[in-house]
Design a protein around this motif. Structure first.
Motif, mmCIF file in Angstrom:
data_model
loop_
_atom_site.group_PDB
_atom_site.id
_atom_site.type_symbol
_atom_site.label_atom_id
_atom_site.label_comp_id
_atom_site.label_asym_id
_atom_site.label_seq_id
_atom_site.Cartn_x
_atom_site.Cartn_y
_atom_site.Cartn_z
ATOM 1 N N ALA A 1 64.781 28.352 -72.489
ATOM 2 C CA ALA A 1 65.130 29.124 -71.299
ATOM 3 C C ALA A 1 64.156 28.849 -70.160
ATOM 4 O O ALA A 1 64.543 28.792 -68.990
ATOM 5 C CB ALA A 1 65.160 30.614 -71.632
ATOM 6 N N ASP A 2 62.872 28.654 -70.489
ATOM 7 C CA ASP A 2 61.894 28.325 -69.453
ATOM 8 C C ASP A 2 62.244 27.009 -68.775
ATOM 9 O O ASP A 2 62.136 26.869 -67.556
ATOM 10 C CB ASP A 2 60.492 28.237 -70.061
ATOM 11 C CG ASP A 2 59.923 29.590 -70.434
ATOM 12 O OD1 ASP A 2 60.516 30.611 -70.037
ATOM 13 O OD2 ASP A 2 58.897 29.620 -71.136
ATOM 14 N N VAL A 3 62.664 26.036 -69.582
ATOM 15 C CA VAL A 3 63.066 24.745 -69.022
ATOM 16 C C VAL A 3 64.299 24.915 -68.140
ATOM 17 O O VAL A 3 64.395 24.356 -67.037
ATOM 18 C CB VAL A 3 63.346 23.728 -70.152
ATOM 19 C CG1 VAL A 3 63.874 22.412 -69.579
ATOM 20 C CG2 VAL A 3 62.088 23.484 -70.975
ATOM 21 N N THR A 4 65.256 25.705 -68.621
ATOM 22 C CA THR A 4 66.484 25.922 -67.860
ATOM 23 C C THR A 4 66.199 26.591 -66.526
ATOM 24 O O THR A 4 66.788 26.256 -65.502
ATOM 25 C CB THR A 4 67.454 26.784 -68.687
ATOM 26 O OG1 THR A 4 67.689 26.145 -69.937
ATOM 27 C CG2 THR A 4 68.779 26.965 -67.953
ATOM 28 N N ARG A 5 65.271 27.573 -66.532
ATOM 29 C CA ARG A 5 64.914 28.237 -65.280
ATOM 30 C C ARG A 5 64.335 27.250 -64.283
ATOM 31 O O ARG A 5 64.607 27.313 -63.091
ATOM 32 C CB ARG A 5 63.919 29.368 -65.545
ATOM 33 C CG ARG A 5 64.567 30.701 -65.818
ATOM 34 C CD ARG A 5 63.524 31.806 -65.796
ATOM 35 N NE ARG A 5 62.568 31.630 -66.885
ATOM 36 C CZ ARG A 5 62.733 32.142 -68.097
ATOM 37 N NH1 ARG A 5 63.823 32.821 -68.376
ATOM 38 N NH2 ARG A 5 61.829 31.962 -69.038
ATOM 39 N N GLY A 6 63.505 26.309 -64.784
ATOM 40 C CA GLY A 6 62.929 25.316 -63.892
ATOM 41 C C GLY A 6 63.993 24.447 -63.258
ATOM 42 O O GLY A 6 63.928 24.108 -62.071
ATOM 43 N N ARG A 7 65.025 24.117 -64.024
ATOM 44 C CA ARG A 7 66.118 23.314 -63.476
ATOM 45 C C ARG A 7 66.888 24.101 -62.427
ATOM 46 O O ARG A 7 67.187 23.606 -61.342
ATOM 47 C CB ARG A 7 67.095 22.926 -64.583
ATOM 48 C CG ARG A 7 66.578 21.906 -65.555
ATOM 49 C CD ARG A 7 67.744 21.477 -66.414
ATOM 50 N NE ARG A 7 67.329 20.586 -67.476
ATOM 51 C CZ ARG A 7 68.180 20.043 -68.342
ATOM 52 N NH1 ARG A 7 69.459 20.320 -68.246
ATOM 53 N NH2 ARG A 7 67.745 19.223 -69.288
ATOM 54 N N ALA A 8 67.215 25.343 -62.775
ATOM 55 C CA ALA A 8 68.040 26.147 -61.871
ATOM 56 C C ALA A 8 67.324 26.417 -60.552
ATOM 57 O O ALA A 8 67.950 26.550 -59.506
ATOM 58 C CB ALA A 8 68.421 27.464 -62.540
ATOM 59 N N ALA A 9 65.979 26.475 -60.619
ATOM 60 C CA ALA A 9 65.210 26.704 -59.407
ATOM 61 C C ALA A 9 65.144 25.467 -58.533
ATOM 62 O O ALA A 9 64.670 25.531 -57.398
ATOM 63 C CB ALA A 9 63.803 27.163 -59.770
ATOM 64 N N GLY A 10 65.588 24.328 -59.086
ATOM 65 C CA GLY A 10 65.612 23.099 -58.315
ATOM 66 C C GLY A 10 64.271 22.415 -58.217
ATOM 67 O O GLY A 10 64.106 21.471 -57.452
ATOM 68 N N THR A 11 63.289 22.867 -59.021
ATOM 69 C CA THR A 11 61.955 22.271 -58.943
ATOM 70 C C THR A 11 61.769 21.170 -59.959
ATOM 71 O O THR A 11 60.876 20.354 -59.838
ATOM 72 C CB THR A 11 60.879 23.338 -59.194
ATOM 73 O OG1 THR A 11 61.028 23.837 -60.537
ATOM 74 C CG2 THR A 11 61.024 24.479 -58.200
#
Length: 587
Positions: free
Chosen positions: A439-449
């Protein structure tokens, strides 16, 4: 590769040491249940992972009505049901017999057969090995009494260990690399090469675990001298044929084999197992696997050829095993076939599905027209028979249910043992922590960073919910899948865009975003609840070991005796994603 789940530990003697045992192996089966902290566990052998839609539905009902409602797929394409009541054994067996999933009580645990999951579906390979699976399974269950004309020649097979493994490879090289005891590799001339004694030479190509991206599987397993897990030698890098020669002692451990006719291949494989049992009896070791036999009692080319000749099977020694094109398993997504139909390859996060997810898979298996579901050794599922126009909609349904349908999911490459609450030895709920890490990885993707979201403060109970706020989907089993590119695994998968130290996302398919050659591929990671590390990958891998309720020790381990290659780093569960991302970039 496809996503991972626990694999029971395999006893492998260190160096030249051969085990001497006073007991049979303790592998669970459909009749021999294993007690665990969350109830009893049953392992249901499914040769080749092949299920009819009706059998798949029966498995789902067993899990829902007798177990905890979830199904695990093992690294051998078998099914596990957990949470069984202690007294349900008789009802479980009766249901499995009625569904055709327990054809012989005496042979329950010996029907361990893996097969190329896309065989006959995508136009690759040299043969459709599904027929071989059926014939070999029938041979394993043959109860013919001893007698003339070869009758009873296979009767000793009920004495095989529950760890003994057959692999039937259609020539593409996927299951030939899975450390089987007896392997058949289809050849272009309609025949097969029979091997006895583990994978084709080359460290790193062992049992599957955390899924590895198909395009990187072979490169990761290659040795520093340029050879690869299929024994093709340095020529594999330049398109040459490559070869592995027979061992100088006459054993089959050096990469050679016996060429047999295609119609004789399944029976020849069964007889190779009989030869192994003969050698075990002579050695007095009670070895469970071919590799455990002492050198003086190894299965030899000459000895096996003589046994086959005595059974009327012509076998010609070959010094060079065939060089399949690739050791890659199916990538998640739609797989077109030569008949105009598509197969769907789906990954299961950590190899586990909820009751609702399994019902969807079985419904789609019926809808696809083939009425079939194939479980893979990489803890995934293949659904054959879809019309091209129907495949995208089916994939969308599967992604919406929390399953992996694209090859860039951060779940790919991530594996975990059972952990709490199912295992009393585990120090942590490693699956919840693995889900938080993804989920941490997914959040990083969704944030566009493109960066791992460090220090997430989710608890195991809220990891799925917070992942949803970042665009991920929490499935009914409590795991998290990534739909950031919802437009795909494991089981023995590249992590796509897991980042290392704030660097750009890892490229997909081995190329950079500009189309050039990619850097080193991320290593598989395995999250373990105790120092047994049950089911961890072979080759080089990132070891995330629980050291308490909320802490992990992260290090990189290598193929040489699983020795650490790097200094360990102790982190909290909230810091696990960042530490693992950094370790996966280790070269």
């Amino acid at each position: 590769m496809l996503a991972a789940m626990p694999l029971p530990p395999t006893t492998t003697p260190p160096g030249d040491e051969t085990p001497v045992r006073g007991r049979d192996d303790a592998c669970p089966g459909a009749l021999r249940l294993h007690p665990a902290d969350d109830g009893s566990l049953a392992r249901i052998r499914v040769p080749g992972g092949l299920l009819t839609a009706r059998q798949a539905e029966a498995l789902g009902r067993v899990s829902e009505e007798l177990g905890d409602g979830r199904l695990d797929i093992t690294s051998r394409g078998n099914a596990q049901v957990r949470g069984l009541a202690a007294g349900c054994g008789a009802e479980l067996a009766a249901r499995l017999r009625a569904a055709g999933l327990l054809p012989s009580d005496r042979h329950d645990r010996v029907r361990n057969i893996v097969a190329s999951p896309l065989s006959g579906l995508d136009g690759r390979g040299h043969a459709d090995v599904v027929a071989w699976v059926r014939e070999l399974d029938a041979a394993l269950c043959d109860d013919s009494p001893a007698g003339p004309a070869g009758r009873g020649e296979l009767s000793p097979l009920s004495g095989l260990s529950g760890r003994f493994l057959f692999a039937l490879d259609d020539g593409r090289g996927d299951v030939a690399a899975l450390d089987a005891d007896v392997t058949l590799i289809a050849t272009a001339d309609g025949g097969a090469v029979l091997r006895c004694g583990g994978p084709l030479p080359g460290p790193g190509a062992s049992r599957p675990s955390g899924a590895t991206h198909p395009d990187t599987a072979v490169r990761r397993a290659r040795r520093t001298d340029g050879s690869d897990p299929l024994g093709r030698g340095a020529e594999a890098n330049t398109g040459g044929a490559g070869a592995a020669s027979l061992a100088t002692d006459g054993s089959m451990a050096g990469g050679g084999g016996l060429r047999v006719r295609g119609e004789d291949a399944p029976r020849a494989a069964a007889l190779a197992a009989v030869e192994f049992l003969t050698r075990v009896r002579e050695s007095g070791t009670r070895a469970w696997r071919v590799r455990e036999l002492p050198a003086e009692h190894a299965v030899t080319t000459g000895g096996l050829a003589a046994r086959l000749a005595g059974a009327g099977i012509e076998a010609v020694p070959v010094e060079h095993t065939p060089a399949p094109a690739s050791a890659a398993p199916p990538a998640p997504g739609s797989v077109p076939g030569p008949n105009g139909r598509h197969a769907l390859s789906i990954a299961l996060p950590l190899g586990r599905v909820s009751a609702a997810q399994w019902r969807l898979l079985t419904t789609l298996a019926s809808r696809g027209g083939a009425d079939e579901l194939r479980m893979t050794p990489w803890r995934g599922v293949v659904l054959p028979g879809f019309a091209p126009d129907d495949a995208p909609g089916a994939l969308s349904e599967l992604a919406g249910a929390g399953l992996v349908t694209t090859p860039d999911s951060p779940w790919l490459g991530v594996g975990a043992c059972t952990g709490r609450p199912g295992c009393a030895k585990s120090l942590a709920d490693v699956r919840a922590d693995a889900a938080r890490m993804v989920a941490d990885v997914t959040r990083g993707r969704a944030a566009g960073t493109g960066r791992v979201a460090a220090g997430a403060a989710d608890t195991p109970d809220t990891a799925g919910a917070s992942a949803n706020t970042a665009g991920a989907v929490a499935d009914p089993a409590g795991t998290v899948a990534d739909p950031a590119r919802r437009d795909a695994d494991s089981g023995h998968v590249d992590t796509g865009h897991v980042v290392v130290g704030g660097s750009p996302p890892w490229p997909v398919n081995g190329t950079t975003s500009g189309g050039g050659r990619a850097g080193p591929e991320p290593l598989p990671v395995y999250v373990s609840g105790c120092e047994r590390r049950c089911g961890h990958p072979g080759g080089r891998w990132v070891d995330a070991l629980a050291i308490g309720d909320t802490g992990y020790r992260v290090t990189v381990r290598g193929a040489g005796g699983d020795t650490p290659e790097t200094d360990s780093v102790d982190v909290t569960a909230e810091q696990l994603a960042g530490a693992v991302a950094a370790a996966r970039g280790t070269t």
